[in-house]
Design a protein around this motif. Structure first.
Motif, PDB file in Angstrom:
ATOM      1  N   PRO A 120       0.522  -1.247  -0.064  1.00  0.00           N
ATOM      2  CA  PRO A 120       0.087  -0.105  -0.085  1.00  0.00           C
ATOM      3  C   PRO A 120       0.701   1.221   0.045  1.00  0.00           C
ATOM      4  O   PRO A 120       0.389   2.186  -0.430  1.00  0.00           O
ATOM      5  N   VAL A 121       2.201   1.196   0.467  1.00  0.00           N
ATOM      6  CA  VAL A 121       2.859   2.281   0.497  1.00  0.00           C
ATOM      7  C   VAL A 121       3.620   2.549  -1.103  1.00  0.00           C
ATOM      8  O   VAL A 121       3.604   3.697  -1.525  1.00  0.00           O
ATOM      9  N   SER A 122       4.363   1.454  -1.472  1.00  0.00           N
ATOM     10  CA  SER A 122       5.187   1.458  -2.539  1.00  0.00           C
ATOM     11  C   SER A 122       4.337   1.682  -3.845  1.00  0.00           C
ATOM     12  O   SER A 122       4.371   2.050  -4.987  1.00  0.00           O
ATOM     13  N   GLN A 123       3.060   0.932  -3.864  1.00  0.00           N
ATOM     14  CA  GLN A 123       2.072   0.658  -4.720  1.00  0.00           C
ATOM     15  C   GLN A 123       2.600  -0.013  -5.859  1.00  0.00           C
ATOM     16  O   GLN A 123       2.288  -0.158  -7.132  1.00  0.00           O
ATOM     17  N   ARG A 124       3.396  -1.155  -5.474  1.00  0.00           N
ATOM     18  CA  ARG A 124       3.935  -2.083  -6.278  1.00  0.00           C
ATOM     19  C   ARG A 124       3.518  -3.397  -5.921  1.00  0.00           C
ATOM     20  O   ARG A 124       3.313  -3.852  -4.959  1.00  0.00           O
ATOM     21  N   ALA A 125       3.207  -4.427  -6.961  1.00  0.00           N
ATOM     22  CA  ALA A 125       2.644  -5.654  -7.007  1.00  0.00           C
ATOM     23  C   ALA A 125       3.720  -6.578  -6.329  1.00  0.00           C
ATOM     24  O   ALA A 125       4.984  -6.461  -6.350  1.00  0.00           O
ATOM     25  N   ILE A 126       3.399  -7.411  -5.245  1.00  0.00           N
ATOM     26  CA  ILE A 126       4.249  -8.217  -4.868  1.00  0.00           C
ATOM     27  C   ILE A 126       4.315  -9.373  -5.143  1.00  0.00           C
ATOM     28  O   ILE A 126       3.529 -10.341  -5.501  1.00  0.00           O
ATOM     29  N   GLU A 127       5.493 -10.128  -5.601  1.00  0.00           N
ATOM     30  CA  GLU A 127       5.684 -11.386  -6.145  1.00  0.00           C
ATOM     31  C   GLU A 127       6.039 -12.525  -5.141  1.00  0.00           C
ATOM     32  O   GLU A 127       6.972 -12.626  -4.488  1.00  0.00           O
ATOM     33  N   LEU A 128       4.900 -13.167  -4.700  1.00  0.00           N
ATOM     34  CA  LEU A 128       5.000 -14.313  -3.694  1.00  0.00           C
ATOM     35  C   LEU A 128       5.423 -15.607  -4.324  1.00  0.00           C
ATOM     36  O   LEU A 128       5.184 -15.894  -5.703  1.00  0.00           O
ATOM     37  N   PRO A 129       5.991 -16.525  -3.619  1.00  0.00           N
ATOM     38  CA  PRO A 129       6.527 -17.838  -4.087  1.00  0.00           C
ATOM     39  C   PRO A 129       5.397 -18.453  -4.865  1.00  0.00           C
ATOM     40  O   PRO A 129       4.198 -18.603  -4.214  1.00  0.00           O
ATOM     41  N   ASN A 130       5.460 -19.110  -5.818  1.00  0.00           N
ATOM     42  CA  ASN A 130       4.514 -19.959  -6.386  1.00  0.00           C
ATOM     43  C   ASN A 130       3.145 -19.176  -6.581  1.00  0.00           C
ATOM     44  O   ASN A 130       2.185 -19.818  -6.751  1.00  0.00           O
ATOM     45  N   THR A 131       3.365 -17.949  -7.059  1.00  0.00           N
ATOM     46  CA  THR A 131       2.152 -17.289  -7.406  1.00  0.00           C
ATOM     47  C   THR A 131       1.359 -17.793  -8.453  1.00  0.00           C
ATOM     48  O   THR A 131       1.810 -18.085  -9.326  1.00  0.00           O
ATOM     49  N   PRO A 132      -0.017 -17.960  -8.248  1.00  0.00           N
ATOM     50  CA  PRO A 132      -1.015 -18.551  -9.292  1.00  0.00           C
ATOM     51  C   PRO A 132      -1.423 -17.508 -10.283  1.00  0.00           C
ATOM     52  O   PRO A 132      -2.017 -17.612 -11.302  1.00  0.00           O
ATOM     53  N   PHE A 133      -0.961 -16.249 -10.000  1.00  0.00           N
ATOM     54  CA  PHE A 133      -1.169 -15.096 -10.926  1.00  0.00           C
ATOM     55  C   PHE A 133       0.141 -14.115 -11.195  1.00  0.00           C
ATOM     56  O   PHE A 133       0.490 -13.312 -10.614  1.00  0.00           O
ATOM     57  N   PRO A 134       0.736 -14.796 -12.565  1.00  0.00           N
ATOM     58  CA  PRO A 134       1.861 -14.209 -13.026  1.00  0.00           C
ATOM     59  C   PRO A 134       1.351 -12.646 -13.532  1.00  0.00           C
ATOM     60  O   PRO A 134       2.162 -11.786 -13.750  1.00  0.00           O
TER      61      PRO A 134
END
Length: 384
Positions: A166-180
């Protein structure tokens, strides 16, 4: 026409302002909620004197926010006498824009200040798109929507399937994300078409906002929304506010762990993974519930979900649980889920409701947020 939620406008009344600005906003907000109206009726309805209402109308007209409107035929006086002045929101003042990039599809929608949809464009997103390719595709789509709408963009929002800081407004890439999708810089895309405020969030949070403002959870201050589809996630409303957490990862249901494994890994073990193995194949999963009666795999699938969802409900004590996503429309699944959830409810009275907004909820929520941002910007820069 989608009316702006009352809370979005009332919240703005808490800001310090001059008496003239208060009058102007009362006049403007009446038009937002009720449509074209006479100056005299607005004055009587919101509690302004006629001279004060007249001054407000002059200032708002000079600022370009309202215009003189055609009187409805049934209100044109038959007898001689002064015809009352009618006003409406200036539809050419500007619009808001919302972009959705999730589940392999992009949608861009523009709306007027009342939330009415003006233009909408969409296209499919190939799974192998790079971040830069995604940004360019969305940029072209957004420019097309703004150009077709024909006036300036006052505020813009975007959504994608990953959590957002919410601060940087950047998407966070989590391990094994189902949403590339959505790992590109969507905020930079918004800034190419909008000089006003912009905001990025994930799809479940925007869907939760929509459910809370205009959906099945309207009027409920404490709600948890569960999205169950290719991925699983949760949106949380506490004391009337969507909670995102310090880093934006609140509600990442699929990453909850028990027995040393994530919930998503438990769900995928029933042979229902999509190609690539990190998300659920919705149609194959639904087949688990088509047997009569459903087999052991279906029950274990539902029990795994209900355990995680029930624990969250016990911990947060919400008024209701809202179930959204493609599985919410599978009657057999929902019957089994309700049965599996019941033992987890401490008082046995927690309401479980199916989303009425369906797949449009995330974009609808993003649109509501864009409208709120536009109101904030208008009054932050307004000079009475």
């Amino acid at each position: 026409m989608t009316r702006p939620p009352q809370t979005l406008i009332e919240n703005q009344e808490q800001l310090p302002q001059s008496l003239a600005a208060v009058s102007d906003r009362l006049f403007f907000n009446h038009l937002l909620h009720h449509g074209p109206d006479s100056r005299a009726n607005i004055a009587a309805t919101v509690g302004l004197s006629r001279p004060t209402a007249s001054e407000a109308a002059q200032r708002l007209s000079a600022a370009g926010l309202i215009i003189s409107a055609q009187r409805p035929a049934e209100l044109v006086p038959v007898k001689r006498g002064r015809t009352p002045d009618f006003y409406d929101i200036n539809s050419t003042y500007g619009h808001t824009l919302a972009i959705a990039a999730a589940s392999g599809r992009a949608r861009v929608r523009t709306q007027d200040l009342r939330g009415g949809v003006l233009k909408e464009f969409s296209q499919e997103l190939p799974e192998d798109m790079t971040g830069s390719e995604l940004e360019e595709a969305l940029r072209l789509l957004a420019k097309q929507a703004v150009r077709a709408t024909g006036n300036r963009c006052l505020a813009a929002t975007a959504l994608q399937g990953n959590p957002v800081n919410p601060v940087s407004q950047r998407a966070i890439e989590l391990p094994n994300t189902p949403f590339p999708e959505g790992l590109g810089d969507l905020v930079s895309v918004l800034r190419t078409v909008c000089d006003g405020p912009v905001r990025l969030d994930n799809d479940v949070n925007w869907a939760t906002l929509a459910e809370h403002q205009v959906g099945g959870a309207s009027g409920m201050d404490d709600v948890v929304l569960f999205y169950i589809g290719p991925g699983v996630g949760a949106g949380i409303v506490m004391s009337g506010t969507v909670q995102r957490g310090q880093r934006g990862t609140a509600g990442e249901l699929g990453y909850l762990r028990y027995s040393g494994r994530s919930l998503m890994s438990h769900l995928l073990e029933f042979g229902v993974a999509s190609p690539g193995g990190e998300r659920l194949d919705v149609e194959r999963t639904k087949e688990l519930f088509m047997a009569s009666p459903p087999g052991d795999g279906a029950q274990r699938f539902v029990d795994a979900l209900a355990s995680a969802m029930g624990n969250i409900a016990t911990f947060l004590d919400p008024r209701a649980l809202v179930i959204s996503g493609p599985f919410s429309r599978c009657g057999e699944f929902m019957d089994m889920l309700r049965d599996a959830l019941n033992p987890h409810f401490l008082d046995g009275e927690l309401e479980v409701v199916v989303s009425a907004l369906d797949e449009d909820a995330p974009l609808l929520g993003a649109g509501l947020a864009a409208t709120e941002l536009a109101y904030e910007q208008i009054w932050a820069t307004y000079r009475s």
